[in-house]
Design an enzyme around this catalytic site. Structure first.
Site, PDB file in Angstrom:
ATOM      1  N   CYS A 191    -131.229 -88.545 -43.095  1.00  0.00           N
ATOM      2  CA  CYS A 191    -131.549 -88.213 -41.710  1.00  0.00           C
ATOM      3  C   CYS A 191    -132.932 -88.743 -41.379  1.00  0.00           C
ATOM      4  O   CYS A 191    -133.802 -88.871 -42.225  1.00  0.00           O
ATOM      5  CB  CYS A 191    -131.477 -86.726 -41.440  1.00  0.00           C
ATOM      6  SG  CYS A 191    -129.880 -85.974 -41.726  1.00  0.00           S
ATOM      7  N   LYS A 248    -123.053-101.668 -57.053  1.00  0.00           N
ATOM      8  CA  LYS A 248    -123.254-102.454 -55.839  1.00  0.00           C
ATOM      9  C   LYS A 248    -121.923-102.823 -55.197  1.00  0.00           C
ATOM     10  O   LYS A 248    -121.756-102.752 -53.978  1.00  0.00           O
ATOM     11  CB  LYS A 248    -124.058-103.731 -56.159  1.00  0.00           C
ATOM     12  CG  LYS A 248    -125.513-103.489 -56.425  1.00  0.00           C
ATOM     13  CD  LYS A 248    -126.241-103.035 -55.155  1.00  0.00           C
ATOM     14  CE  LYS A 248    -127.496-102.281 -55.504  1.00  0.00           C
ATOM     15  NZ  LYS A 248    -127.287-100.909 -55.981  1.00  0.00           N
ATOM     16  N   TRP A 251    -127.329 -87.924 -41.060  1.00  0.00           N
ATOM     17  CA  TRP A 251    -126.355 -88.059 -42.138  1.00  0.00           C
ATOM     18  C   TRP A 251    -125.754 -86.677 -42.336  1.00  0.00           C
ATOM     19  O   TRP A 251    -126.453 -85.732 -42.687  1.00  0.00           O
ATOM     20  CB  TRP A 251    -127.030 -88.546 -43.423  1.00  0.00           C
ATOM     21  CG  TRP A 251    -126.079 -88.800 -44.545  1.00  0.00           C
ATOM     22  CD1 TRP A 251    -125.284 -89.889 -44.710  1.00  0.00           C
ATOM     23  CD2 TRP A 251    -125.823 -87.942 -45.670  1.00  0.00           C
ATOM     24  NE1 TRP A 251    -124.545 -89.772 -45.872  1.00  0.00           N
ATOM     25  CE2 TRP A 251    -124.860 -88.585 -46.485  1.00  0.00           C
ATOM     26  CE3 TRP A 251    -126.319 -86.702 -46.071  1.00  0.00           C
ATOM     27  CZ2 TRP A 251    -124.386 -88.024 -47.660  1.00  0.00           C
ATOM     28  CZ3 TRP A 251    -125.840 -86.136 -47.249  1.00  0.00           C
ATOM     29  CH2 TRP A 251    -124.886 -86.800 -48.031  1.00  0.00           C
ATOM     30  N   LYS A 311    -129.766 -93.814 -47.132  1.00  0.00           N
ATOM     31  CA  LYS A 311    -130.921 -94.107 -47.989  1.00  0.00           C
ATOM     32  C   LYS A 311    -131.775 -92.853 -48.128  1.00  0.00           C
ATOM     33  O   LYS A 311    -131.766 -91.974 -47.271  1.00  0.00           O
ATOM     34  CB  LYS A 311    -131.748 -95.217 -47.328  1.00  0.00           C
ATOM     35  CG  LYS A 311    -132.747 -95.886 -48.250  1.00  0.00           C
ATOM     36  CD  LYS A 311    -132.097 -97.000 -49.020  1.00  0.00           C
ATOM     37  CE  LYS A 311    -133.110 -97.904 -49.657  1.00  0.00           C
ATOM     38  NZ  LYS A 311    -132.461 -98.943 -50.454  1.00  0.00           N
ATOM     39  N   ARG A 344    -131.378 -94.108 -42.928  1.00  0.00           N
ATOM     40  CA  ARG A 344    -131.427 -92.762 -43.504  1.00  0.00           C
ATOM     41  C   ARG A 344    -130.252 -91.904 -43.067  1.00  0.00           C
ATOM     42  O   ARG A 344    -130.071 -90.783 -43.564  1.00  0.00           O
ATOM     43  CB  ARG A 344    -132.738 -92.077 -43.096  1.00  0.00           C
ATOM     44  CG  ARG A 344    -133.986 -92.765 -43.613  1.00  0.00           C
ATOM     45  CD  ARG A 344    -135.223 -92.063 -43.125  1.00  0.00           C
ATOM     46  NE  ARG A 344    -135.355 -90.728 -43.675  1.00  0.00           N
ATOM     47  CZ  ARG A 344    -136.114 -90.403 -44.702  1.00  0.00           C
ATOM     48  NH1 ARG A 344    -136.818 -91.338 -45.317  1.00  0.00           N
ATOM     49  NH2 ARG A 344    -136.192 -89.169 -45.136  1.00  0.00           N
ATOM     50  N   HIS A 364    -111.398 -99.581 -76.833  1.00  0.00           N
ATOM     51  CA  HIS A 364    -111.238 -98.145 -77.029  1.00  0.00           C
ATOM     52  C   HIS A 364    -110.669 -97.447 -75.786  1.00  0.00           C
ATOM     53  O   HIS A 364    -110.875 -96.243 -75.612  1.00  0.00           O
ATOM     54  CB  HIS A 364    -112.571 -97.510 -77.426  1.00  0.00           C
ATOM     55  CG  HIS A 364    -113.088 -97.977 -78.749  1.00  0.00           C
ATOM     56  ND1 HIS A 364    -112.448 -97.704 -79.934  1.00  0.00           N
ATOM     57  CD2 HIS A 364    -114.166 -98.735 -79.068  1.00  0.00           C
ATOM     58  CE1 HIS A 364    -113.114 -98.250 -80.933  1.00  0.00           C
ATOM     59  NE2 HIS A 364    -114.151 -98.884 -80.443  1.00  0.00           N
ATOM     60  N   ASN A 399    -134.511 -82.343 -40.853  1.00  0.00           N
ATOM     61  CA  ASN A 399    -133.989 -82.968 -42.065  1.00  0.00           C
ATOM     62  C   ASN A 399    -133.981 -81.916 -43.171  1.00  0.00           C
ATOM     63  O   ASN A 399    -134.885 -81.087 -43.231  1.00  0.00           O
ATOM     64  CB  ASN A 399    -134.865 -84.135 -42.524  1.00  0.00           C
ATOM     65  CG  ASN A 399    -134.781 -85.321 -41.594  1.00  0.00           C
ATOM     66  OD1 ASN A 399    -133.962 -85.364 -40.699  1.00  0.00           O
ATOM     67  ND2 ASN A 399    -135.658 -86.282 -41.814  1.00  0.00           N
ATOM     68  N   GLY A 400    -133.007 -82.006 -44.083  1.00  0.00           N
ATOM     69  CA  GLY A 400    -132.970 -81.079 -45.199  1.00  0.00           C
ATOM     70  C   GLY A 400    -131.782 -80.145 -45.102  1.00  0.00           C
ATOM     71  O   GLY A 400    -130.873 -80.325 -44.276  1.00  0.00           O
ATOM     72  N   GLU A 432    -120.323 -99.721 -53.641  1.00  0.00           N
ATOM     73  CA  GLU A 432    -121.105 -99.186 -52.524  1.00  0.00           C
ATOM     74  C   GLU A 432    -120.806 -99.889 -51.214  1.00  0.00           C
ATOM     75  O   GLU A 432    -120.656 -99.238 -50.178  1.00  0.00           O
ATOM     76  CB  GLU A 432    -122.606 -99.343 -52.812  1.00  0.00           C
ATOM     77  CG  GLU A 432    -123.232 -98.257 -53.639  1.00  0.00           C
ATOM     78  CD  GLU A 432    -124.719 -98.478 -53.804  1.00  0.00           C
ATOM     79  OE1 GLU A 432    -125.494 -97.530 -53.574  1.00  0.00           O
ATOM     80  OE2 GLU A 432    -125.127 -99.604 -54.166  1.00  0.00           O
ATOM     81  N   GLU A 457    -124.975-101.404 -62.815  1.00  0.00           N
ATOM     82  CA  GLU A 457    -125.576-101.644 -61.508  1.00  0.00           C
ATOM     83  C   GLU A 457    -124.709-102.591 -60.679  1.00  0.00           C
ATOM     84  O   GLU A 457    -124.541-102.403 -59.469  1.00  0.00           O
ATOM     85  CB  GLU A 457    -126.988-102.207 -61.681  1.00  0.00           C
ATOM     86  CG  GLU A 457    -127.709-102.593 -60.405  1.00  0.00           C
ATOM     87  CD  GLU A 457    -127.956-101.432 -59.462  1.00  0.00           C
ATOM     88  OE1 GLU A 457    -128.320-101.705 -58.303  1.00  0.00           O
ATOM     89  OE2 GLU A 457    -127.792-100.254 -59.864  1.00  0.00           O
TER      90      GLU A 457
END
Length: 610
Positions: A2, A487, A73, A605, A27, A506, A98-99, A490, A483
């Site tokens: 946010c 990516k 968000w 983000k 954000r 395995h 925010n939060g 995402e 990574e």
């Protein structure tokens, strides 16, 4: 997560608020809204992106000298107009937040018993009604009402409050979520990120935990959690407004991938200023701290956790110090054995990642005495709460999928490993000179890898219709495979998993067929021949191999195997070079699929909630 933007000025603040939201949209982009004071309170909101809010503002018209804005968000409640911020109470009071308020259900029940009606499913709405209640049942002072309401809140918050009764006054407060004040000339601003303030000011004040601020046209008064007036330092940002602009690139992720040579050079500039790698780059007391530690715990989330996993190989292999990598959200909830002589290393691009901050606090409570933050934001909560710090100089990273922040973190962690080894006498002068030379040439080598982009594009075209992919690596390149898989999933929404190549037989080998592309990282290291055997296992099952290999690995195109050869070598820093083509592969696969590269669904983000 946010984004908050607020302004009090002698000019129309609506364009300032909208520009701030555009810069904060990474954000959160589920909904957006703003409220301005102009002979009353006027609120405009829209589900979706900031562009939808801009359309609403154009339709309604918006003007005011005081206002707050928010891009969301979603946590509590779906991304709808009713749940979009700002939230209002009594038609004159508005709040953005925010939060997460952990006791919102109890507060909602209490406020409903007092006659308040709720129109959203958010936890934020309890804040605005609480402030309204204390405002109406007190001396009608916005600061005091906000302070009393904040005392009732449990959890994390950054809030900004405006009222039609105070047309030149904005109240803001923070606990657990970042908030900073921008200082102008007869105008002032508030935002959750410096990037939003750069078009209007570079003079910024970072609020401390528990601070509450009373912001007017001409002055800013800050009070600590005890209610005492305090002075917080003014920082002049080194960033410029155009650093957060897209420029000639199609997406921020593409721009940030190509900015990696400069970001690495900027990060390493101070490190390489002298012939030897000095502990002082981590802080004035680093040499003394490093002499006392006997192990390293690295704590991080997401992409930063992958950097931690690579660093474990470096710190144990180069410095000979026991090292473990921990997922921050797990570390704080398990029973661990504290070691006061361990160095706690936290990694975060924003320095405000809630899980990482909480993990650092948990480590301190357990008795860990020494901490080091590796972060991209100088005045973040993580750097302020750590004994030592190393600042990566990546600049603003707007794309949700981290790229340049990751490679600069890797560079910082390699420096840490070499410094620890040097201090313990484990490196000869010749070896130290070789490591220093490798660091010095790293930006140029990354630039050479970027030149492979046209070849990666051709591979990405084949990925567009795939639903799954496997990534393989060995040693320090296994976290790089992780990574690469992260990516791809995402931003392209292709399901991808990563495994140590030796683990293929395995279990994961059961997934391999002609429809399962397998991406392998093949550096010329001690495990190369072992990796080649693993690749043969894939070919024997009819799998389709895509291999990023070093020049002298003697791996070539053949039936069922495609190879891109990386130019040059970087020795132990090879993981940095092999990261870049994986970033490009994910980016161009997403382009082929037509997804929103910079703003992937369900993500945002700077994860400032648990």
């Amino acid at each position: 997560m946010c984004g908050i933007m607020g302004a009090v000025a002698q000019r129309n603040v609506v364009p300032i608020l909208l520009e701030g939201l555009r810069r904060l949209e990474y954000r959160g982009y589920d909904s957006a809204g703003l409220a301005v004071i102009n002979h009353g309170l006027h609120r405009m909101r829209a589900a979706g992106r900031v562009s939808q809010l801009e359309e609403e503002v154009r339709r309604q018209g918006g003007h005011g000298h005081l206002g707050i804005a928010h891009t969301r968000w979603a946590t509590h409640g779906a991304p709808t107009v009713d749940n979009a911020h700002p939230h209002v109470s009594g038609d004159a009071l508005a709040v953005v937040h925010n939060g997460i308020i952990e006791n919102h259900e109890a507060l909602r029940t209490r406020l409903q018993s007092l006659g308040y009606t709720f129109v959203s499913a958010t936890d934020t709405e309890v804040i605005v009604h609480l402030i309204h209640y204390y405002y109406q049942h007190g001396d009608k002072d916005l600061l005091q009402a906000s302070r009393k309401a904040a005392a009732d809140l449990e959890g994390a918050y950054a809030i900004a409050v405006v009222s039609a009764d105070a047309p030149n006054r904005m109240i803001c407060a923070r606990k657990g979520s970042p908030l900073l004040i921008g200082l102008g000339i007869e105008e002032n601003f508030v935002a959750s990120d410096a990037a939003a303030l750069l078009p209007v000011t570079q003079k910024m004040v970072y609020l401390e935990e528990g601070d509450i601020a009373d912001i007017g046209l001409l002055d800013v008064r800050i009070y600590d959690r005890e209610g005492s007036a305090v002075s917080r330092p003014v920082h002049v940002s080194e960033l410029s407004a155009d650093m957060a602009e897209l420029g000639a690139y199609r997406h921020f992720m593409q721009k940030e991938i190509h900015e990696q040579p400069r970001a690495l050079a900027d990060t390493l500039q101070a490190v390489l200023a002298t012939d030897g790698l000095s502990p002082a780059v981590f802080g004035a007391s680093a040499a003394e701290v490093f002499a006392r530690i006997d192990s390293v715990y690295i704590i991080a989330c997401g992409t930063s956790y992958h950097a931690a996993m690579v660093a474990r190989y470096w710190i144990e292999g180069i410095a000979g110090i026991p090292c473990s990598a921990e997922v921050a959200s797990e570390y704080r909830y398990r029973d661990s054995v504290p070691n006061p002589n361990a160095l706690i290393v936290t990694i975060s691009q924003s320095g405000e990642t809630a899980d990482t901050l909480a993990a650092l606090g948990h480590a301190k409570e357990l008795g860990h005495r020494h901490s080091l933050a590796i972060c991209n934001v100088p005045e973040s909560a993580l750097t302020r709460q750590s004994e030592l710090r190393f600042l990566t100089r990546a600049g603003p990273e707007i794309g949700v999928a981290s790229t340049k922040a990751f490679t600069t973190q890797l560079a910082a962690l390699f420096v840490l490993a070499v410094v620890l080894a040097t201090q313990r006498g484990r490196i000869t002068p010749e070896r130290l000179a070789a490591y220093t030379d490798t660091l010095r040439h790293l930006p140029a080598k990354v630039q050479q890898v970027l030149a492979l982009e046209p070849l990666v594009v051709k591979w990405a075209e084949r990925f567009a219709n795939r639903q799954h992919a496997l990534f393989l690596g060995r040693g320090p390149h296994y976290p790089i495979a992780m990574e690469g898989a992260l990516k791809l999933k995402e931003i392209s929404y292709i399901h991808a998993e990563a495994y140590p190549a030796g683990e293929l037989k395995h279990g994961p080998l059961a997934l391999v067929d002609q429809e399962m592309p397998v991406i392998a990282i093949a550096p010329n290291d001690l495990l190369l021949e072992k990796l080649k055997s693993n690749l043969q296992e894939v070919r024997a099952r009819g799998g389709e191999l895509y291999v990023f290999a070093d020049q002298d690995t003697h791996i070539a195109d053949d039936a069922g195997i495609q190879v891109i050869l990386l130019p040059g070598h970087a020795g132990p820093l090879s993981p940095v070079l092999h990261t870049v083509p994986l970033q490009l592969l994910a980016y161009h696969a997403a382009l082929q699929k037509g997804t929103d590269v910079d703003k992937p669904r369900n993500l945002a983000k700077s994860v400032t909630v648990e």
